[in-house]
Each structure stands twice: as C-alpha cells, then as structure tokens.
Design a protein around this motif. Structure first.
Motif, PDB file in Angstrom:
ATOM      1  N   ARG A  37      -2.723  11.043  -0.833  1.00 29.86           N
ATOM      2  CA  ARG A  37      -3.991  10.316  -0.744  1.00 29.86           C
ATOM      3  C   ARG A  37      -5.069  11.174  -0.093  1.00 29.86           C
ATOM      4  N   GLU A  38      -4.703  11.894   0.945  1.00 27.18           N
ATOM      5  CA  GLU A  38      -5.676  12.757   1.617  1.00 27.18           C
ATOM      6  C   GLU A  38      -6.117  13.908   0.717  1.00 27.18           C
ATOM      7  N   ALA A  39      -5.206  14.421  -0.104  1.00 26.99           N
ATOM      8  CA  ALA A  39      -5.522  15.552  -0.978  1.00 26.99           C
ATOM      9  C   ALA A  39      -6.389  15.147  -2.167  1.00 26.99           C
ATOM     10  N   ALA A  40      -6.144  13.961  -2.709  1.00 28.54           N
ATOM     11  CA  ALA A  40      -6.850  13.548  -3.936  1.00 28.54           C
ATOM     12  C   ALA A  40      -6.954  12.025  -3.996  1.00 28.54           C
ATOM     13  N   PRO A  41      -7.808  11.438  -3.161  1.00 27.13           N
ATOM     14  CA  PRO A  41      -7.851   9.972  -3.069  1.00 27.13           C
ATOM     15  C   PRO A  41      -8.185   9.252  -4.378  1.00 27.13           C
ATOM     16  N   GLU A  42      -9.146   9.763  -5.132  1.00 27.95           N
ATOM     17  CA  GLU A  42      -9.505   9.080  -6.382  1.00 27.95           C
ATOM     18  C   GLU A  42      -8.426   9.240  -7.437  1.00 27.95           C
ATOM     19  N   TRP A  43      -7.821  10.403  -7.510  1.00 24.17           N
ATOM     20  CA  TRP A  43      -6.735  10.648  -8.454  1.00 24.17           C
ATOM     21  C   TRP A  43      -5.564   9.720  -8.159  1.00 24.17           C
ATOM     22  N   MET A  44      -5.193   9.634  -6.885  1.00 22.29           N
ATOM     23  CA  MET A  44      -4.008   8.869  -6.512  1.00 22.29           C
ATOM     24  C   MET A  44      -4.148   7.379  -6.786  1.00 22.29           C
ATOM     25  N   ARG A  45      -5.337   6.868  -6.604  1.00 18.34           N
ATOM     26  CA  ARG A  45      -5.562   5.425  -6.786  1.00 18.34           C
ATOM     27  C   ARG A  45      -5.080   4.946  -8.151  1.00 18.34           C
ATOM     28  N   TYR A  46      -5.085   5.817  -9.142  1.00 14.57           N
ATOM     29  CA  TYR A  46      -4.753   5.418 -10.511  1.00 14.57           C
ATOM     30  C   TYR A  46      -3.394   5.922 -10.987  1.00 14.57           C
ATOM     31  N   GLN A  47      -2.565   6.393 -10.073  1.00 14.41           N
ATOM     32  CA  GLN A  47      -1.251   6.923 -10.441  1.00 14.41           C
ATOM     33  C   GLN A  47      -0.197   5.825 -10.354  1.00 14.41           C
ATOM     34  N   SER A  48       0.394   5.503 -11.501  1.00 13.31           N
ATOM     35  CA  SER A  48       1.398   4.435 -11.509  1.00 13.31           C
ATOM     36  C   SER A  48       2.607   4.812 -10.649  1.00 13.31           C
ATOM     37  N   MET A  49       2.950   6.094 -10.586  1.00 13.38           N
ATOM     38  CA  MET A  49       4.095   6.490  -9.757  1.00 13.38           C
ATOM     39  C   MET A  49       3.839   6.176  -8.285  1.00 13.38           C
ATOM     40  N   LEU A  65       5.804  -4.964   7.940  1.00 17.67           N
ATOM     41  CA  LEU A  65       5.153  -3.749   7.467  1.00 17.67           C
ATOM     42  C   LEU A  65       4.300  -3.130   8.558  1.00 17.67           C
ATOM     43  N   THR A  66       4.254  -1.819   8.561  1.00 19.34           N
ATOM     44  CA  THR A  66       3.369  -1.124   9.483  1.00 19.34           C
ATOM     45  C   THR A  66       1.941  -1.234   8.956  1.00 19.34           C
ATOM     46  N   THR A  67       0.994  -0.969   9.820  1.00 20.32           N
ATOM     47  CA  THR A  67      -0.405  -0.963   9.407  1.00 20.32           C
ATOM     48  C   THR A  67      -0.606   0.036   8.276  1.00 20.32           C
ATOM     49  N   GLU A  68       0.017   1.207   8.414  1.00 20.58           N
ATOM     50  CA  GLU A  68      -0.085   2.242   7.387  1.00 20.58           C
ATOM     51  C   GLU A  68       0.424   1.731   6.036  1.00 20.58           C
ATOM     52  N   MET A  69       1.543   1.012   6.050  1.00 18.36           N
ATOM     53  CA  MET A  69       2.097   0.480   4.799  1.00 18.36           C
ATOM     54  C   MET A  69       1.181  -0.569   4.186  1.00 18.36           C
ATOM     55  N   ARG A  70       0.640  -1.451   5.016  1.00 15.91           N
ATOM     56  CA  ARG A  70      -0.280  -2.475   4.500  1.00 15.91           C
ATOM     57  C   ARG A  70      -1.521  -1.838   3.884  1.00 15.91           C
ATOM     58  N   GLU A  71      -2.072  -0.836   4.574  1.00 18.33           N
ATOM     59  CA  GLU A  71      -3.275  -0.166   4.067  1.00 18.33           C
ATOM     60  C   GLU A  71      -3.005   0.568   2.755  1.00 18.33           C
ATOM     61  N   MET A  72      -1.870   1.243   2.667  1.00 17.36           N
ATOM     62  CA  MET A  72      -1.541   1.975   1.446  1.00 17.36           C
ATOM     63  C   MET A  72      -1.305   0.998   0.290  1.00 17.36           C
ATOM     64  N   ALA A  73      -0.586  -0.081   0.547  1.00 19.26           N
ATOM     65  CA  ALA A  73      -0.346  -1.074  -0.496  1.00 19.26           C
ATOM     66  C   ALA A  73      -1.668  -1.647  -0.997  1.00 19.26           C
ATOM     67  N   ASP A  74      -2.570  -1.949  -0.082  1.00 19.83           N
ATOM     68  CA  ASP A  74      -3.881  -2.470  -0.464  1.00 19.83           C
ATOM     69  C   ASP A  74      -4.643  -1.436  -1.281  1.00 19.83           C
ATOM     70  N   TYR A  75      -4.634  -0.197  -0.838  1.00 21.23           N
ATOM     71  CA  TYR A  75      -5.319   0.894  -1.526  1.00 21.23           C
ATOM     72  C   TYR A  75      -4.828   1.051  -2.966  1.00 21.23           C
ATOM     73  N   LEU A  76      -3.516   0.909  -3.149  1.00 23.78           N
ATOM     74  CA  LEU A  76      -2.918   1.087  -4.473  1.00 23.78           C
ATOM     75  C   LEU A  76      -2.869  -0.203  -5.295  1.00 23.78           C
ATOM     76  N   GLY A  77      -3.309  -1.311  -4.690  1.00 21.81           N
ATOM     77  CA  GLY A  77      -3.306  -2.588  -5.397  1.00 21.81           C
ATOM     78  C   GLY A  77      -1.922  -3.170  -5.580  1.00 21.81           C
ATOM     79  N   VAL A  78      -1.036  -2.883  -4.635  1.00 26.45           N
ATOM     80  CA  VAL A  78       0.348  -3.353  -4.701  1.00 26.45           C
ATOM     81  C   VAL A  78       0.514  -4.538  -3.768  1.00 26.45           C
ATOM     82  N   VAL A  79       1.132  -5.585  -4.268  1.00 26.86           N
ATOM     83  CA  VAL A  79       1.439  -6.735  -3.433  1.00 26.86           C
ATOM     84  C   VAL A  79       2.936  -6.822  -3.260  1.00 26.86           C
ATOM     85  N   GLY A  80       3.359  -7.144  -2.076  1.00 26.71           N
ATOM     86  CA  GLY A  80       4.793  -7.185  -1.826  1.00 26.71           C
ATOM     87  C   GLY A  80       5.164  -8.445  -1.177  1.00 26.71           C
TER      88      GLY A  80
END
Length: 80
Positions: A37-49, A65-80
């Motif tokens: 995410r730090e290296a390529a934030p816009e690229w990563m947002r759209y990566q299904s992997m 979940l840790t704060t980091e996990m919640r933020e990453m899930a939100d960033y990637l549009g993943v709900v758990g």
C-alpha cells in the motif's frame, strides 16, 4: 533482461502476504500488505489478490481486529 517492473515487485509483495496468511503469520501478512500500500496505494486499491488476502486474514483472526486490520479492510473494501 532488466529489473522487474514496480508492478511485478508489488505483485510479489502480495504473493508473500498471501503465503504468510496461509501459514498463519497474520502479522507478517499485514506488514506485506502495508508495504504494498505504501509503495503503490492507487494500484493496490484495485488488486483482487490484496482484497482476497485481507478477507483470508479476517477469516483467520481469532481476536478483535487491530486498528491496522480494520483500516486495511476498509481501504480495500473488504467486509468481514
């Protein structure tokens, strides 16, 4: 042949994150996702992997979940 492209390096980082997830090292997996995410934030947002790996992390997490996990899930549009 030259060095791998930035996207190839980022894909490799996602592969490493997935491997860590599958071996149960969720902290290392999150470190790799954060690195991508730090290296390529816009690229990563759209990566299904990336989203699939985050979904696996959420499914394996036994505690809150840790704060980091919640933020990453939100960033990637993943709900758990």
């Amino acid at each position: 042949m030259g060095r791998p492209s930035t996207n190839d390096g980022n894909r490799f980082t996602l592969d490493v994150a997935r491997a860590h997830t599958r071996t149960g090292d969720l902290s290392a997996a999150m470190d790799e996702l954060t690195r991508a995410r730090e290296a390529a934030p816009e690229w990563m947002r759209y990566q299904s992997m990336a989203a699939e790996t985050m979904q696996e992390i959420l499914g394996k997490r036994k505690r809150t979940l840790t704060t980091e996990m919640r933020e990453m899930a939100d960033y990637l549009g993943v709900v758990g």
